[in-house]
Enzyme design. Sequence first.
Site, PDB file in Angstrom:
ATOM      1  N   THR A   1     -18.479  33.536  47.166  1.00 53.77           N
ATOM      2  CA  THR A   1     -17.048  33.841  47.271  1.00 53.77           C
ATOM      3  C   THR A   1     -16.783  35.282  46.849  1.00 53.77           C
ATOM      4  O   THR A   1     -17.423  35.804  45.933  1.00 53.77           O
ATOM      5  CB  THR A   1     -16.195  32.896  46.411  1.00 53.77           C
ATOM      6  OG1 THR A   1     -16.520  33.082  45.027  1.00 53.77           O
ATOM      7  CG2 THR A   1     -16.412  31.441  46.785  1.00 53.77           C
TER       8      THR A   1
ATOM      9  N   ASP B   1     -15.038  26.873  35.121  1.00 51.81           N
ATOM     10  CA  ASP B   1     -14.031  25.842  35.370  1.00 51.81           C
ATOM     11  C   ASP B   1     -13.106  26.201  36.528  1.00 51.81           C
ATOM     12  O   ASP B   1     -12.695  25.337  37.298  1.00 51.81           O
ATOM     13  CB  ASP B   1     -13.216  25.593  34.097  1.00 51.81           C
ATOM     14  CG  ASP B   1     -14.045  24.930  32.999  1.00 51.81           C
ATOM     15  OD1 ASP B   1     -14.620  23.870  33.272  1.00 51.81           O
ATOM     16  OD2 ASP B   1     -14.121  25.477  31.888  1.00 51.81           O
ATOM     17  N   GLY B   2     -12.782  27.494  36.677  1.00 50.97           N
ATOM     18  CA  GLY B   2     -11.899  27.919  37.754  1.00 50.97           C
ATOM     19  C   GLY B   2     -12.518  27.698  39.125  1.00 50.97           C
ATOM     20  O   GLY B   2     -11.834  27.280  40.071  1.00 50.97           O
TER      21      GLY B   2
ATOM     22  N   GLU C   1     -11.258  25.228  42.096  1.00 52.78           N
ATOM     23  CA  GLU C   1     -11.011  25.684  43.472  1.00 52.78           C
ATOM     24  C   GLU C   1     -11.681  24.765  44.490  1.00 52.78           C
ATOM     25  O   GLU C   1     -11.078  24.379  45.498  1.00 52.78           O
ATOM     26  CB  GLU C   1     -11.528  27.122  43.642  1.00 52.78           C
ATOM     27  CG  GLU C   1     -11.258  27.708  45.016  1.00 52.78           C
ATOM     28  CD  GLU C   1     -11.817  29.128  45.180  1.00 52.78           C
ATOM     29  OE1 GLU C   1     -11.531  29.733  46.226  1.00 52.78           O
ATOM     30  OE2 GLU C   1     -12.534  29.610  44.272  1.00 52.78           O
TER      31      GLU C   1
ATOM     32  N   THR D   1     -18.077  31.342  31.721  1.00 55.54           N
ATOM     33  CA  THR D   1     -18.195  31.659  30.290  1.00 55.54           C
ATOM     34  C   THR D   1     -17.917  30.438  29.420  1.00 55.54           C
ATOM     35  O   THR D   1     -18.567  30.231  28.411  1.00 55.54           O
ATOM     36  CB  THR D   1     -17.222  32.787  29.910  1.00 55.54           C
ATOM     37  OG1 THR D   1     -15.940  32.480  30.453  1.00 55.54           O
ATOM     38  CG2 THR D   1     -17.688  34.113  30.465  1.00 55.54           C
TER      39      THR D   1
ATOM     40  N   LEU E   1     -11.592   9.778  29.553  1.00 57.38           N
ATOM     41  CA  LEU E   1     -12.645   9.379  30.482  1.00 57.38           C
ATOM     42  C   LEU E   1     -12.227   9.826  31.880  1.00 57.38           C
ATOM     43  O   LEU E   1     -11.034   9.833  32.198  1.00 57.38           O
ATOM     44  CB  LEU E   1     -12.853   7.864  30.457  1.00 57.38           C
ATOM     45  CG  LEU E   1     -13.301   7.262  29.116  1.00 57.38           C
ATOM     46  CD1 LEU E   1     -13.195   5.749  29.149  1.00 57.38           C
ATOM     47  CD2 LEU E   1     -14.723   7.691  28.771  1.00 57.38           C
TER      48      LEU E   1
ATOM     49  N   ASP F   1     -11.206   6.347  34.547  1.00 53.46           N
ATOM     50  CA  ASP F   1     -10.444   5.194  34.058  1.00 53.46           C
ATOM     51  C   ASP F   1      -9.041   5.096  34.665  1.00 53.46           C
ATOM     52  O   ASP F   1      -8.247   4.234  34.277  1.00 53.46           O
ATOM     53  CB  ASP F   1     -10.340   5.221  32.523  1.00 53.46           C
ATOM     54  CG  ASP F   1      -9.614   6.452  31.991  1.00 53.46           C
ATOM     55  OD1 ASP F   1      -9.339   7.372  32.795  1.00 53.46           O
ATOM     56  OD2 ASP F   1      -9.321   6.494  30.785  1.00 53.46           O
TER      57      ASP F   1
ATOM     58  N   GLU G   1      -6.348  27.921  35.417  1.00 50.20           N
ATOM     59  CA  GLU G   1      -5.531  28.577  36.451  1.00 50.20           C
ATOM     60  C   GLU G   1      -4.053  28.402  36.089  1.00 50.20           C
ATOM     61  O   GLU G   1      -3.577  27.267  35.981  1.00 50.20           O
ATOM     62  CB  GLU G   1      -5.810  27.954  37.827  1.00 50.20           C
ATOM     63  CG  GLU G   1      -7.288  28.002  38.243  1.00 50.20           C
ATOM     64  CD  GLU G   1      -7.826  29.411  38.360  1.00 50.20           C
ATOM     65  OE1 GLU G   1      -7.212  30.212  39.074  1.00 50.20           O
ATOM     66  OE2 GLU G   1      -8.852  29.707  37.713  1.00 50.20           O
TER      67      GLU G   1
END
Length: 299
Positions: A40, A67-68, A72, A95, A215, A218, A271
Amino acid sequence: MQNKPLTLLILNGKGAGNEDLRAAVNTLRDEGFNLAVRVTWEKGDGDRYVQEAVALQAETVVAGGGDGTINEIATALAGLPEQQRPALGILPLGTANDFATSVGIPEGMEPALRLALVGKATAIDLARVNGDRYFINMATGGFGTRITTETPEKLKSALGGVSYFIHGLMRVDALKPDRCEISGPGFNWQGDALVIGIGNGRQAGGGQKLCPDALINDGQLNLSIVTAQELLPTLLHSLTRDDENPNIVTAQLQSLTIRSPHEMTFNLDGEPLTGSEFEIEVMAGALSCRLPPQCPLLA
């Protein structure tokens, strides 16, 4: 002619020069895995590559990044018809890697990539915000959103979960709690919130376990509100006692609404989303994700 199903690795551009990753890709290709790589460069690339994965009939899409990046790719997958969605694999290259860490993805490139290719695909929940935004891990709001990313690493490692409270005390100028009302089926709270965490996963901000019992399969979201009226007692309680903290309100809900008289910002897997009203709902079993067999976040 390769007979193994195609896997498309969508790699955040920042991780493109990772030599361990390059070696892992080559090793798995040598073993006969049909693995294609896309990198990307700008906003929208992840969605475009997921569309390409569908056109190529890829069995798995691997999100390579933090995580970002996972957010996405999960968002793009959620936009597909259910019968067309490839499984999601995760390769931690960011990070913080809060989601990857909490679900137990290996840190090494080769074991993580191998898991993303051959791990058992398990149905997991996704959270939807205001109809068109999503988070796979956590939405965080309030004062905590502003400081979890600023908390010094040494303070985090020395004090763990309470470090951001202490850092907050050091930043009294920024200590402006958010007045809001949070409601859901059988639940209503209003007041001043210092930190709000809505967890599908358990941790955010580089290891802060805001929803320690959450969780990911769930059909529930875990809500944690650190109330602002008693900051110092809350901090001292966190430091000195292990029992439940009276200044932290918790609930488990399938949906909730947050309203505020002024604009608030929530971080959805990091985000930002700003507004004065947030409708949040769980989409039970929305994604299929390749996870370790002993994943601690599975019911």
